[in-house]
Design a protein around this motif. Structure first.
Motif, PDB file in Angstrom:
ATOM      1  N   GLY A 163       0.783  -1.234   0.000  1.00  0.00           N
ATOM      2  CA  GLY A 163       0.000   0.000   0.000  1.00  0.00           C
ATOM      3  C   GLY A 163       0.811   1.278   0.000  1.00  0.00           C
ATOM      4  O   GLY A 163       1.522   1.604  -0.953  1.00  0.00           O
ATOM      5  N   GLN A 164       0.695   2.029   1.108  1.00  0.00           N
ATOM      6  CA  GLN A 164       1.300   3.359   1.187  1.00  0.00           C
ATOM      7  C   GLN A 164       2.822   3.327   1.075  1.00  0.00           C
ATOM      8  O   GLN A 164       3.427   4.254   0.528  1.00  0.00           O
ATOM      9  CB  GLN A 164       0.868   4.046   2.487  1.00  0.00           C
ATOM     10  N   LEU A 165       3.471   2.266   1.556  1.00  0.00           N
ATOM     11  CA  LEU A 165       4.925   2.194   1.432  1.00  0.00           C
ATOM     12  C   LEU A 165       5.346   1.867  -0.003  1.00  0.00           C
ATOM     13  O   LEU A 165       6.361   2.369  -0.492  1.00  0.00           O
ATOM     14  CB  LEU A 165       5.511   1.168   2.402  1.00  0.00           C
ATOM     15  N   ALA A 166       4.583   1.027  -0.663  1.00  0.00           N
ATOM     16  CA  ALA A 166       4.858   0.760  -2.072  1.00  0.00           C
ATOM     17  C   ALA A 166       4.706   2.044  -2.892  1.00  0.00           C
ATOM     18  O   ALA A 166       5.524   2.347  -3.776  1.00  0.00           O
ATOM     19  CB  ALA A 166       3.915  -0.320  -2.600  1.00  0.00           C
ATOM     20  N   ALA A 167       3.670   2.814  -2.581  1.00  0.00           N
ATOM     21  CA  ALA A 167       3.459   4.080  -3.284  1.00  0.00           C
ATOM     22  C   ALA A 167       4.577   5.069  -2.971  1.00  0.00           C
ATOM     23  O   ALA A 167       5.020   5.817  -3.843  1.00  0.00           O
ATOM     24  CB  ALA A 167       2.106   4.671  -2.892  1.00  0.00           C
ATOM     25  N   LEU A 168       5.047   5.075  -1.713  1.00  0.00           N
ATOM     26  CA  LEU A 168       6.134   5.966  -1.334  1.00  0.00           C
ATOM     27  C   LEU A 168       7.415   5.602  -2.068  1.00  0.00           C
ATOM     28  O   LEU A 168       8.126   6.482  -2.560  1.00  0.00           O
ATOM     29  CB  LEU A 168       6.362   5.904   0.176  1.00  0.00           C
ATOM     30  N   GLU A 169       7.713   4.321  -2.180  1.00  0.00           N
ATOM     31  CA  GLU A 169       8.922   3.908  -2.901  1.00  0.00           C
ATOM     32  C   GLU A 169       8.857   4.365  -4.355  1.00  0.00           C
ATOM     33  O   GLU A 169       9.833   4.884  -4.907  1.00  0.00           O
ATOM     34  CB  GLU A 169       9.082   2.388  -2.834  1.00  0.00           C
TER      35      GLU A 169
END
Length: 425
Positions: A164-170
């Protein structure tokens, strides 16, 4: 690759350069093999001249050469054949031996044995003062979507899945870095292969010495350890127009490393993974411009950290800590409050003509026949995973949430905060 002509003229300097890296002298061994090869070359040239003379004599004898002449010609033919085979073997031995020696260090690289002897050049940013004890990224990230257990079931240790949000941040970090380097710093983005042949890794210096640090497929291809390999090898075997240099290239790729020599190091979290994402910077330039290009590359990498508001320092690596193919390297180290240390997030290296000799990459000025080797440089702009780590640790809040740096918000549809519990599964 070491310049053999330079070695003949500077054997003592070569041995001193090896000593700076903690290696024993080797000039005498190399020069002895080189002398043997050159002597054989001279003998073959003399034999060839004799063959030419005998051929002329046979021609003058109108197809009726004497038995003595025929015997001499046959013996000479066999001698030349054996000599050429020996010459090929000697050349292969010399080339193989030369390929194992590291680059000659720049004069201003400080002496030293390891990272403890590196020299700090400058710092930027003041580490944040926390009203609570900051957590390391692996503890913080587990609440945000950093999944080590499932990744381990899939692939084993040193892998991670981001939800989710960490994948999007990366993804946002990588896109931000590429946009900065292409739109403001003049780099051209290239989509490159992730699988390469032996020749490419030889060209940039990973082979033959560091094969154990790489992953090889059953087809004989190698997974790239960094986009430096395909980007730099784009000019292998070419003669470039000096007027078009410097050539500045960038790519965002996954990188694959076996970490064979890193047993026991950084086993927790995302610091040292078998697979990670990195934005790479590569410059191909002339010898006269390489030092200035090196400083410029460091500034391009620095700007990423400045825009993200991440405190960092720059260190000049000492002789014992400088990589095999580099003549001079700066490391950018970002502050990680969860660990209380500065950790490497980028290395920017000037390889001089070392890689160009291995790749046979040259340049030529307008209206000149003479060619010369280009200089190659490479650097991380930056390691995406380590940048994500730095953001989590520096922007964390007491409730476990993480503030998104302003520079990244446009890439996350305006999102300002990562919150615990939003992982997607």
């Amino acid at each position: 690759m070491i310049d053999l002509k330079w070695l003949r003229d500077n054997p003592d300097a070569f041995d001193r350069a090896l000593a700076r890296r903690g290696q024993p002298p080797a000039a005498a061994e190399l020069l002895a093999l080189d002398a043997e090869r050159r002597a054989l070359e001279t003998r073959l040239q003399e034999d060839q001249a004799t063959r030419n003379r005998l051929s002329r004599e046979i021609g003058l004898q109108k197809g009726k050469p004497s038995p003595e002449t025929l015997a001499e010609m046959a013996a000479l033919k066999e001698r030349v054949k054996q000599g050429e085979e020996t010459l090929r073997e000697l050349q292969a031995r010399l080339d193989a031996l030369l390929s194992t020696f590291p680059n000659i260090l720049a004069d201003d690289v400080p002496d030293g044995r390891d990272e403890r002897d590196n020299v700090e050049v400058r710092r930027w940013g003041e580490p944040r003062s926390f009203a609570f004890t900051p957590l390391p990224h692996d503890e913080l990230g587990g609440r945000l979507g950093m999944d080590f257990p499932r990744a381990a079931r899939l692939s084993g240790a040193r892998f991670v899945a981001l939800w989710g949000q960490l994948a999007a941040l990366e993804r946002a970090i990588a896109q931000f870095m590429l946009d900065l380097q292409t739109r403001e710093h003049g780099y051209t983005e290239v989509a490159v292969p992730f699988l390469v042949r032996d020749e490419a890794l030889f060209g940039t210096g990973q082979l033959p010495k560091f094969g154990e640090d790489l992953f090889r497929t059953t087809t004989g291809h190698w997974l790239i350890p960094t986009a430096e390999v395909p980007l730099t090898n784009l000019v292998a075997g070419e003669i470039l127009d000096e007027a078009r240099l410097p050539l500045r290239l960038t790519a965002c790729t996954p990188c694959f490393r076996s970490e064979a020599g890193a047993a026991g190091k950084d086993t927790k979290g995302m610091i040292r993974q078998h697979q990670f994402t990195k934005v790479e910077l590569v410059s191909i330039t002339t010898p006269e411009e390489s030092e200035a290009e090196h400083e410029r590359m460091v500034e391009c990498a620095e700007e990423v950290l400045k825009r993200l508001g991440l405190p960092y320092r720059i260190v000049l690596l000492c002789a014992g800590d400088t990589g095999f193919g580099s003549r001079k390297t700066y490391d950018l180290e970002v502050w990680l409050p969860g660990q209380g240390v500065y950790r490497e997030i980028s290395s920017c290296s000037n390889c001089g003509e070392f890689q160009a000799r291995r790749m046979n990459a040259r340049c030529r000025a307008k209206d000149e026949k003479r060619t010369r080797f280009v200089h190659t440089l490479n650097g991380s702009g930056l390691a995406v995973g380590r940048t994500l780590i730095a953001i989590l640790e520096n922007y964390q809040e007491e409730d476990g949430s993480v503030t998104v740096p302003e520079a990244l918000r446009p890439y996350l549809h305006g999102r300002e905060r990562l919150t615990p519990g939003e992982r997607g599964a």
